[in-house]
Design a protein around this motif. Structure first.
Motif, PDB file in Angstrom:
ATOM      1  N   GLY A   1       0.817  -1.213   0.000  1.00  0.00           N
ATOM      2  CA  GLY A   1       0.000   0.000   0.000  1.00  0.00           C
ATOM      3  C   GLY A   1       0.846   1.257   0.000  1.00  0.00           C
ATOM      4  N   THR A   2       1.961   1.231   0.704  1.00  0.00           N
ATOM      5  CA  THR A   2       2.816   2.419   0.785  1.00  0.00           C
ATOM      6  C   THR A   2       3.323   2.808  -0.597  1.00  0.00           C
ATOM      7  OG1 THR A   2       3.458   1.854   3.026  1.00  0.00           O
ATOM      8  CG2 THR A   2       4.944   3.314   1.834  1.00  0.00           C
ATOM      9  N   CYS A   3       3.826   1.832  -1.351  1.00  0.00           N
ATOM     10  CA  CYS A   3       4.355   2.141  -2.692  1.00  0.00           C
ATOM     11  C   CYS A   3       3.246   2.620  -3.620  1.00  0.00           C
ATOM     12  CB  CYS A   3       5.025   0.913  -3.298  1.00  0.00           C
ATOM     13  SG  CYS A   3       6.603   0.567  -2.536  1.00  0.00           S
ATOM     14  N   ASN A   4       2.080   1.975  -3.535  1.00  0.00           N
ATOM     15  CA  ASN A   4       1.005   2.386  -4.439  1.00  0.00           C
ATOM     16  C   ASN A   4       0.507   3.789  -4.088  1.00  0.00           C
ATOM     17  OD1 ASN A   4      -0.331   1.364  -6.784  1.00  0.00           O
ATOM     18  ND2 ASN A   4      -2.228   1.484  -5.606  1.00  0.00           N
ATOM     19  N   TYR A   5       0.495   4.075  -2.793  1.00  0.00           N
ATOM     20  CA  TYR A   5       0.120   5.410  -2.323  1.00  0.00           C
ATOM     21  C   TYR A   5       1.111   6.446  -2.870  1.00  0.00           C
ATOM     22  CZ  TYR A   5      -0.550   9.172   1.087  1.00  0.00           C
ATOM     23  OH  TYR A   5      -0.759  10.389   1.680  1.00  0.00           O
ATOM     24  N   ILE A   6       2.400   6.144  -2.767  1.00  0.00           N
ATOM     25  CA  ILE A   6       3.433   7.089  -3.227  1.00  0.00           C
ATOM     26  C   ILE A   6       3.322   7.300  -4.747  1.00  0.00           C
ATOM     27  CG2 ILE A   6       5.929   7.376  -3.566  1.00  0.00           C
ATOM     28  CD1 ILE A   6       6.334   5.952  -0.852  1.00  0.00           C
ATOM     29  N   LEU A   7       3.231   6.209  -5.500  1.00  0.00           N
ATOM     30  CA  LEU A   7       3.183   6.346  -6.965  1.00  0.00           C
ATOM     31  C   LEU A   7       1.920   7.078  -7.415  1.00  0.00           C
ATOM     32  CD1 LEU A   7       4.491   2.776  -7.939  1.00  0.00           C
ATOM     33  CD2 LEU A   7       5.709   4.947  -8.257  1.00  0.00           C
ATOM     34  N   THR A   8       0.811   6.798  -6.729  1.00  0.00           N
ATOM     35  CA  THR A   8      -0.460   7.457  -7.091  1.00  0.00           C
ATOM     36  C   THR A   8      -0.353   8.964  -6.883  1.00  0.00           C
ATOM     37  OG1 THR A   8      -1.719   5.503  -6.428  1.00  0.00           O
ATOM     38  CG2 THR A   8      -2.934   7.563  -6.556  1.00  0.00           C
ATOM     39  N   ARG A   9       0.183   9.374  -5.728  1.00  0.00           N
ATOM     40  CA  ARG A   9       0.252  10.810  -5.446  1.00  0.00           C
ATOM     41  C   ARG A   9       1.315  11.498  -6.304  1.00  0.00           C
ATOM     42  NH1 ARG A   9       0.027  12.867   0.379  1.00  0.00           N
ATOM     43  NH2 ARG A   9      -0.588  14.738  -0.750  1.00  0.00           N
ATOM     44  N   MET A  10       2.406  10.799  -6.574  1.00  0.00           N
ATOM     45  CA  MET A  10       3.425  11.398  -7.462  1.00  0.00           C
ATOM     46  C   MET A  10       2.804  11.696  -8.825  1.00  0.00           C
ATOM     47  SD  MET A  10       6.922   9.251  -6.669  1.00  0.00           S
ATOM     48  CE  MET A  10       7.952  10.065  -7.903  1.00  0.00           C
ATOM     49  N   GLU A  11       1.978  10.750  -9.315  1.00  0.00           N
ATOM     50  CA  GLU A  11       1.373  10.940 -10.636  1.00  0.00           C
ATOM     51  C   GLU A  11       0.275  12.008 -10.586  1.00  0.00           C
ATOM     52  OE1 GLU A  11      -0.461   7.483 -12.483  1.00  0.00           O
ATOM     53  OE2 GLU A  11      -1.477   8.808 -13.896  1.00  0.00           O
TER      54      GLU A  11
ATOM     55  N   ASP B   1       9.806   9.517 -15.569  1.00  0.00           N
ATOM     56  CA  ASP B   1       9.266   8.187 -15.925  1.00  0.00           C
ATOM     57  C   ASP B   1       7.737   8.206 -15.900  1.00  0.00           C
ATOM     58  OD1 ASP B   1      11.815   6.955 -16.079  1.00  0.00           O
ATOM     59  OD2 ASP B   1      11.878   6.857 -13.894  1.00  0.00           O
ATOM     60  N   ILE B   2       7.205   8.834 -14.830  1.00  0.00           N
ATOM     61  CA  ILE B   2       5.750   8.856 -14.673  1.00  0.00           C
ATOM     62  C   ILE B   2       5.093   9.602 -15.836  1.00  0.00           C
ATOM     63  CG2 ILE B   2       3.909   9.868 -13.221  1.00  0.00           C
ATOM     64  CD1 ILE B   2       5.584   8.936 -10.788  1.00  0.00           C
ATOM     65  N   ARG B   3       5.703  10.723 -16.232  1.00  0.00           N
ATOM     66  CA  ARG B   3       5.147  11.499 -17.345  1.00  0.00           C
ATOM     67  C   ARG B   3       5.252  10.728 -18.661  1.00  0.00           C
ATOM     68  NH1 ARG B   3       7.532  15.973 -14.794  1.00  0.00           N
ATOM     69  NH2 ARG B   3       9.352  15.761 -16.137  1.00  0.00           N
ATOM     70  N   ALA B   4       6.424  10.131 -18.887  1.00  0.00           N
ATOM     71  CA  ALA B   4       6.614   9.384 -20.143  1.00  0.00           C
ATOM     72  C   ALA B   4       5.651   8.204 -20.211  1.00  0.00           C
ATOM     73  CB  ALA B   4       8.058   8.894 -20.246  1.00  0.00           C
ATOM     74  N   ALA B   5       5.458   7.539 -19.083  1.00  0.00           N
ATOM     75  CA  ALA B   5       4.524   6.406 -19.048  1.00  0.00           C
ATOM     76  C   ALA B   5       3.136   6.887 -19.472  1.00  0.00           C
ATOM     77  CB  ALA B   5       4.477   5.805 -17.642  1.00  0.00           C
ATOM     78  N   GLY B   6       2.706   8.001 -18.889  1.00  0.00           N
ATOM     79  CA  GLY B   6       1.377   8.557 -19.200  1.00  0.00           C
ATOM     80  C   GLY B   6       1.231   8.862 -20.683  1.00  0.00           C
ATOM     81  N   GLU B   7       2.282   9.473 -21.257  1.00  0.00           N
ATOM     82  CA  GLU B   7       2.216   9.823 -22.685  1.00  0.00           C
ATOM     83  C   GLU B   7       2.079   8.588 -23.565  1.00  0.00           C
ATOM     84  OE1 GLU B   7       5.615  12.234 -23.750  1.00  0.00           O
ATOM     85  OE2 GLU B   7       5.148  13.630 -22.117  1.00  0.00           O
ATOM     86  N   LEU B   8       2.665   7.482 -23.106  1.00  0.00           N
ATOM     87  CA  LEU B   8       2.649   6.261 -23.925  1.00  0.00           C
ATOM     88  C   LEU B   8       1.457   5.357 -23.621  1.00  0.00           C
ATOM     89  CD1 LEU B   8       6.445   5.564 -23.538  1.00  0.00           C
ATOM     90  CD2 LEU B   8       5.310   6.043 -25.707  1.00  0.00           C
ATOM     91  N   GLY B   9       0.597   5.769 -22.689  1.00  0.00           N
ATOM     92  CA  GLY B   9      -0.590   4.957 -22.374  1.00  0.00           C
ATOM     93  C   GLY B   9      -0.344   3.921 -21.295  1.00  0.00           C
ATOM     94  N   TYR B  10       0.626   4.221 -20.413  1.00  0.00           N
ATOM     95  CA  TYR B  10       0.917   3.297 -19.309  1.00  0.00           C
ATOM     96  C   TYR B  10       0.888   4.040 -17.982  1.00  0.00           C
ATOM     97  CZ  TYR B  10       2.700   0.014 -22.807  1.00  0.00           C
ATOM     98  OH  TYR B  10       2.818  -0.842 -23.876  1.00  0.00           O
ATOM     99  N   ARG B  11       0.798   3.252 -16.912  1.00  0.00           N
ATOM    100  CA  ARG B  11       0.898   3.769 -15.548  1.00  0.00           C
ATOM    101  C   ARG B  11       1.920   2.888 -14.832  1.00  0.00           C
ATOM    102  NH1 ARG B  11      -4.764   5.005 -13.837  1.00  0.00           N
ATOM    103  NH2 ARG B  11      -4.308   7.111 -14.536  1.00  0.00           N
ATOM    104  N   ILE B  12       2.682   3.486 -13.930  1.00  0.00           N
ATOM    105  CA  ILE B  12       3.723   2.692 -13.234  1.00  0.00           C
ATOM    106  C   ILE B  12       3.187   2.194 -11.897  1.00  0.00           C
ATOM    107  CG2 ILE B  12       6.063   2.707 -12.281  1.00  0.00           C
ATOM    108  CD1 ILE B  12       6.731   4.952 -14.256  1.00  0.00           C
ATOM    109  N   LYS B  13       3.315   0.895 -11.684  1.00  0.00           N
ATOM    110  CA  LYS B  13       2.908   0.257 -10.423  1.00  0.00           C
ATOM    111  C   LYS B  13       4.040  -0.629  -9.940  1.00  0.00           C
ATOM    112  CE  LYS B  13      -1.394   1.699 -10.318  1.00  0.00           C
ATOM    113  NZ  LYS B  13      -1.746   2.654  -9.249  1.00  0.00           N
ATOM    114  N   LEU B  14       4.218  -0.733  -8.634  1.00  0.00           N
ATOM    115  CA  LEU B  14       5.148  -1.743  -8.134  1.00  0.00           C
ATOM    116  C   LEU B  14       4.379  -3.060  -8.080  1.00  0.00           C
ATOM    117  CD1 LEU B  14       8.080  -2.199  -6.938  1.00  0.00           C
ATOM    118  CD2 LEU B  14       6.885  -2.449  -4.773  1.00  0.00           C
ATOM    119  N   LEU B  15       4.763  -4.002  -8.925  1.00  0.00           N
ATOM    120  CA  LEU B  15       4.065  -5.293  -8.951  1.00  0.00           C
ATOM    121  C   LEU B  15       4.959  -6.398  -8.403  1.00  0.00           C
ATOM    122  CD1 LEU B  15       2.234  -5.662 -12.411  1.00  0.00           C
ATOM    123  CD2 LEU B  15       1.386  -4.638 -10.299  1.00  0.00           C
ATOM    124  N   GLY B  16       4.321  -7.377  -7.778  1.00  0.00           N
ATOM    125  CA  GLY B  16       4.957  -8.656  -7.501  1.00  0.00           C
ATOM    126  C   GLY B  16       4.338  -9.628  -8.485  1.00  0.00           C
TER     127      GLY B  16
END
Ligand code: HSE
Length: 437
Positions: A162-172, A237-252
């Motif tokens: 949850g911590t990583c997803n919270y951080i990535l969500t707010r950064m984006e 990275d977050i901006r480039a991902a958005g431009e290309l139609g992706y979102r960054i998530k920490l996945l296992g």
């Protein structure tokens, strides 16, 4: 009515206090559901004097959790201390050996000693329940262990921290810095005692190792997990991902391949339109792909006192509903002694798409050199874009490549080659792309 179930709780932090509070507030509802009362008869924590906002005065106090674990005053031992060794390991082992059922939220302990603890539980005929150890309040253990009987899993993956997803969500969403978002996650009680466990991927790895065992019937092998955290994910990275139609998530991700089982934790590009890309904030999600069911995705709160307490109380209720002499199912879905040895697939053999962000000198031939390294390694490009950054005097360009399906080995060789060519002004960034529906 059956006799009350006597519960001993070791660890009265955010989760422990929530468990005590919910057990008290929902006492009559839980009694109706379980056919008996659930009573906290004993507790143990580091500081007896601390005000936790819950009343444990009626429970017997133990300074030493090991004494609580073997106490005749309890039927169930709830371990909420944390840590893969020390008191947590000692008291869970003692409780199981004393024939007590155990409920734990301790993923680090299970990742390291889960199989040997399961062997003790199965020998003693008691339950070792650990729903809260993976994905907070999401009932993924029950789902995989019980509801998916007979299914053969091909891949299990998810947002497990949850911590990583919270951080990535707010950064984006807010363009905030990594550090500011981490501070807020700590303040809200999502992060581990040592937050590097969250951001460097260890916490996700512990949870993934448990899911891998359930999915593939193998021994838990957290040391075999390829791991990268999110601390080097930038706004670029977050901006480039958005431009290309992706979102960054920490996945296992754990996946059966021809050469063995792949277990990996890393920042991942998922298509913005995929369901898992819509999982924001502290919410977790777990996707399981099987031969019979197809693809299942569960999402819900992955951290915090109440969400974790919900899973702990569900585990306690299962114990309350079980009957003496009832043969409990195995802890990891198959008898612990029959779990297969873990066979690791080499990370270099991983197949998938890749996002590569390069910061390069703005000079003749750079683009061609980058393209040549890709072609030399048989990497087919889906897209290549260039952005200008820097000043006119100190001009650099950002080159962003998205590959078609290729191998980790090919990408590493190509990126090493590009680095050796001397065109880069900064470290290259490589982010794997995951197929997600
Ligand atoms: N620190 C963990 C998280 C808590 O952020 O998900 C739940 O394990």
């Amino acid at each position: 009515m059956a006799e009350a179930l006597r519960i001993g709780i070791a660890g009265l932090g955010t989760v422990g206090a929530s468990v005590v509070r919910v057990l008290s507030e929902k006492a009559s509802e839980l009694t109706r559901q379980c056919g008996r009362q659930l009573v906290v008869t004993a507790v143990s924590a580091r500081d007896r004097a601390r005000n936790r906002g819950v009343d444990v005065a009626a429970a017997k106090w133990f300074d030493d959790p090991v004494d609580l674990a073997k106490s005749a005053d309890i039927d169930v031992f709830v371990e909420l201390i944390g840590g893969d060794e020390g008191p947590a390991r000692a008291c869970v082992k003692v409780a199981l050996e004393a024939g007590k059922h155990v409920v734990t939220a301790n993923k680090a302990l299970l990742a390291k000693h889960g199989v040997s603890l399961a062997e003790i539980a199965e020998k003693k005929g008691v339950l070792l329940n650990y729903e809260a150890a993976v994905a907070g309040g999401i009932p993924i253990i029950k789902t995989m262990r019980e509801a998916m009987a007979g299914n053969s899993v091909t891949r299990v993956f998810g947002i497990l921290n949850g911590t990583c997803n919270y951080i990535l969500t707010r950064m984006e969403a807010e363009g905030l810095s990594f550090e500011d978002c981490l501070k807020d996650a700590q303040r809200l009680g999502y992060a581990e005692a040592d937050p590097t466990f969250d951001i460097e991927g260890n916490d996700t790895a512990h949870k993934l190792s448990i899911l891998t065992s359930l999915a593939f019937g193998c021994k838990i092998s957290a040391d075999d997990i390829y791991m990268e955290g999110i601390s080097n994910i930038s706004q670029a990275d977050i901006r480039a991902a958005g431009e290309l139609g992706y979102r960054i998530k920490l996945l296992g991700v754990a996946q059966q391949t021809e050469s063995g089982i792949e277990q990996r934790v890393h920042p991942t590009m998922v298509p913005t339109a995929s369901v898992i890309a819509q999982v924001h904030g502290v919410t977790n999600a777990v996707a399981v792909e099987t031969d019979i069911l197809g693809e299942l995705l569960l999402s819900g709160p992955g951290a915090g006192g109440n969400a974790t307490a919900s899973a702990v109380i569900g585990d306690i209720a299962d114990i309350a509903k079980s009957r003496p002499g009832f043969q409990h199912g195995p802890v990891f879905g198959r008898p612990a002694k029959e779990l297969k040895p873990y066979k690791r697939a080499k990370m270099r053999a991983h197949e998938g798409g890749y996002f590569i962000r390069l910061t390069v000198h703005d000079r003749v031939g750079v683009f061609a050199a980058v393209a040549k390294r890709m072609a030399d390694n048989d990497i087919s490009l889906e897209s290549i874009v260039q952005h200008a950054v820097g000043t006119e005097e100190d001009a650099t360009k950002t080159v962003i490549l998205v590959t078609h399906e290729t191998t980790e080995a090919a990408v590493r060789k190509a990126v090493d080659g590009i680095t050796k060519d001397g065109h880069l002004t900064d470290k290259p960034q490589v982010i794997r792309i995951e197929r997600a529906g």
